[in-house]
Write an enzyme that holds these catalytic residues in place. Sequence first.
Site, PDB file in Angstrom:
ATOM      1  N   VAL B  12     -13.713  42.832  -7.241  1.00  0.00           N
ATOM      2  CA  VAL B  12     -13.335  43.454  -8.509  1.00  0.00           C
ATOM      3  C   VAL B  12     -14.395  43.196  -9.586  1.00  0.00           C
ATOM      4  CG1 VAL B  12     -11.599  43.577 -10.335  1.00  0.00           C
ATOM      5  CG2 VAL B  12     -10.881  43.349  -7.957  1.00  0.00           C
ATOM      6  N   LYS B 100      -2.958  38.838 -11.029  1.00  0.00           N
ATOM      7  CA  LYS B 100      -1.486  38.861 -11.193  1.00  0.00           C
ATOM      8  C   LYS B 100      -0.873  37.482 -11.018  1.00  0.00           C
ATOM      9  CE  LYS B 100      -2.933  40.950  -7.366  1.00  0.00           C
ATOM     10  NZ  LYS B 100      -3.899  42.029  -7.422  1.00  0.00           N
ATOM     11  N   GLU B 124      -3.895  45.103 -17.572  1.00  0.00           N
ATOM     12  CA  GLU B 124      -3.490  46.396 -16.999  1.00  0.00           C
ATOM     13  C   GLU B 124      -3.758  46.429 -15.501  1.00  0.00           C
ATOM     14  OE1 GLU B 124      -2.212  49.641 -18.625  1.00  0.00           O
ATOM     15  OE2 GLU B 124      -1.804  49.498 -16.493  1.00  0.00           O
ATOM     16  N   GLY B 182     -10.095  45.634   6.646  1.00  0.00           N
ATOM     17  CA  GLY B 182     -10.205  45.034   5.323  1.00  0.00           C
ATOM     18  C   GLY B 182      -9.041  45.382   4.398  1.00  0.00           C
ATOM     19  N   LYS B 200       3.926  40.837  -9.259  1.00  0.00           N
ATOM     20  CA  LYS B 200       3.808  42.056 -10.048  1.00  0.00           C
ATOM     21  C   LYS B 200       5.146  42.395 -10.702  1.00  0.00           C
ATOM     22  CE  LYS B 200      -0.055  43.805  -7.321  1.00  0.00           C
ATOM     23  NZ  LYS B 200      -0.434  44.468  -6.063  1.00  0.00           N
TER      24      LYS B 200
END
Lengths: 405, 405
Positions: B12, B100, B124, B182, B200
């Site tokens: 990320v 998260k 977000e 993956g 979440k």
Amino acid sequence: MINVAILGFGVVGAGVAEVLSMNEDKISRHMGEEVKVKYILDIRDFPGSPFESLVTHDADQVFGDPDVSVIVETIGGARIAYEYTKRALSAGKCVVTSNKELVATHGVELMQIAKDNGCRYLFEAAVGGGIPIIRPLHRCLAGNKIMRIAGIVNGTTNYILTNMRTSGLSYEEVLKQAQEKGYAEQDPTADVEGIDAQRKLSILSSIALEGDYVSPDEIHTDGISGITLNDINFATKINCSIKLLAVFSHMDDKKPSAYVAPHFVARKSQLAPVEGVFNAILVKGNAVGTTMYYGRGAGKLPTASAVVGDILEAALPAERNAYTSDWHFTDASRVTADYDDVVTNIVVRAKAGSVENLVDKFSAYTVKSVWDGNDCSAVIVFGIAHKDIDPLVKSVEGSWMHYME
Amino acid sequence: MINVAILGFGVVGAGVAEVLSMNEDKISRHMGEEVKVKYILDIRDFPGSPFESLVTHDADQVFGDPDVSVIVETIGGARIAYEYTKRALSAGKCVVTSNKELVATHGVELMQIAKDNGCRYLFEAAVGGGIPIIRPLHRCLAGNKIMRIAGIVNGTTNYILTNMRTSGLSYEEVLKQAQEKGYAEQDPTADVEGIDAQRKLSILSSIALEGDYVSPDEIHTDGISGITLNDINFATKINCSIKLLAVFSHMDDKKPSAYVAPHFVARKSQLAPVEGVFNAILVKGNAVGTTMYYGRGAGKLPTASAVVGDILEAALPAERNAYTSDWHFTDASRVTADYDDVVTNIVVRAKAGSVENLVDKFSAYTVKSVWDGNDCSAVIVFGIAHKDIDPLVKSVEGSWMHYME
């Protein structure tokens, strides 16, 4: 206390007053202070309305009151609404609206006036009714180049197209029904000829292009008045539905494009199952890929939901203008109900031929036979608490899983 | 110039650097100034990476640099990430994250630190990957009492469930495939046992309840490791799909509830067609009714899309913290392409038995026979410019309409 004035007490204006009232506690909690309607400006009176005492015919009273910080413009059209919006923004008051015609035609000027006067002009409700689309597109996807938007953005036309298919009636007959039910105006031109969709696409395209204004005048628009029952039936044969789509496209190094037209939409598309007055908007960004936003594109409370979201955004003091709330521990050891007490719906399976036994054992609930094969029998049980599931399922020597419709 | 530091250069983190770079012009335009990555803090080096020169191992350098206003935490977990997030927020720097676990477990404290230091903690990307859901839920629907949330929020489990159905392979076999591709971790526990979905749901529930923190510990969670091929096949028989759903419910005057469990989802539900690694979240408010948000719930660029949206929100000066852009006229007479030049896909219909003629006439394009009945023949034509449509359609004495897949 945040004081709001509503200009125009029609369907949406009344919905805004209703939502602010019915969700008063929730909204106060969100804002940390009360949000109240102080005035409703309209040329009419509303005897018997719970909001009757707030009605005024005196625009000077509304615009001259320094306590009013947010103005809701739900007059519609681009004449009086335009004058009042300019007046409010010039006085430094934020204006919130559902008026797509005004935003699409005078947005450039009105946003400049807002900027010059340190206030805001917000219009989440102008596209997609209650569906969050303006904020997601402009804020959440701000890091993306927007490559494509394809939306069912007009509920009236989607209702007509859906009902032609399901009823087998002609365009004219279904339009007449829609008018009788209030889903279409007496003069349906703006909807059926795609003008409403054109205005909404003007707004979405201008946001996608980071402010390069796409005028409605430059958007080629075909409506649905030429769609025949023959077209509808043919769409079914080729596994498509006919949908009026507003399409923005900005691929590679090409110039962006924007048009409104009826489309055959393949049944496998995310837009195909969007029926009746519902709206849905696909947005493709070059990082996020395809996203979709779905919900009620019109109606009193859905549209008011979007207007109220904007009122709260407009009223938020800058130092609290975060989108996360202030989390805190409560006195209770837990906030949510114990799982055992939570009521749910389930599918119960047991040995073949046992449907009658299942229906009998679960007769305290709403129960529905759903399968009666050689392999097993099954029922759906509605409204059962988790703690009651295992003993009952054990008694029929069965197994179970959650069910959602 | 807005200077950003990225903590943790994994999938990320690298995606965030890539999106900021590839959409540099678009982002500069959105913000009115450049947004640049100044540091990438990681214990590793990244020789050969285009961002190699930005890598540092010195946390003091990053946190001590007054030019860095936004910190991206993409370390993951709740240990180093927790310490660094506290340190950044305490220094008055906004923190943006996709973590998260950290938000769900330490959100209360971290948001308080942010508030105390006049900065923000934005996440977000922590739910739904690239799908805008936090901002729509908290801001756009702020005027609603949130009555229900039902979401497919874990792509790994949805991929496994989808592929069990389509491939007919067992849970173990499909999990192994997912690991090879993956889509699942080598230790898949957090995904398959529903822990990721639980975190979440903790975040979504806490927002729905206006900050009443719902700890992951109070969320009953069943995973999918017990789902058999027999379950999957049975779901098909009763017109359902099995989905792992995160469900929040707050009806009438009942206490709110939150749990994670596999469900049979009826095929007519908006959630049923959500397949593979896609996510979708239904949110029902008491004013707006049901809305849905759909898109890629994970992946490098989709998740980075959400992180970058938050970076831009965090960096926006308060006086410009509106969600509408500043529209303006451009020098060009119009922004978008002429309709005639826009390339589209269409269905062309002509008399029965004419398929071969249609395929021949449109051979300059990709063309596909789609119907050959007694009533008419039809083909889909891909990639045709509007201006070329009418002459060709006329030459086959046919009619046409737009087509979308």
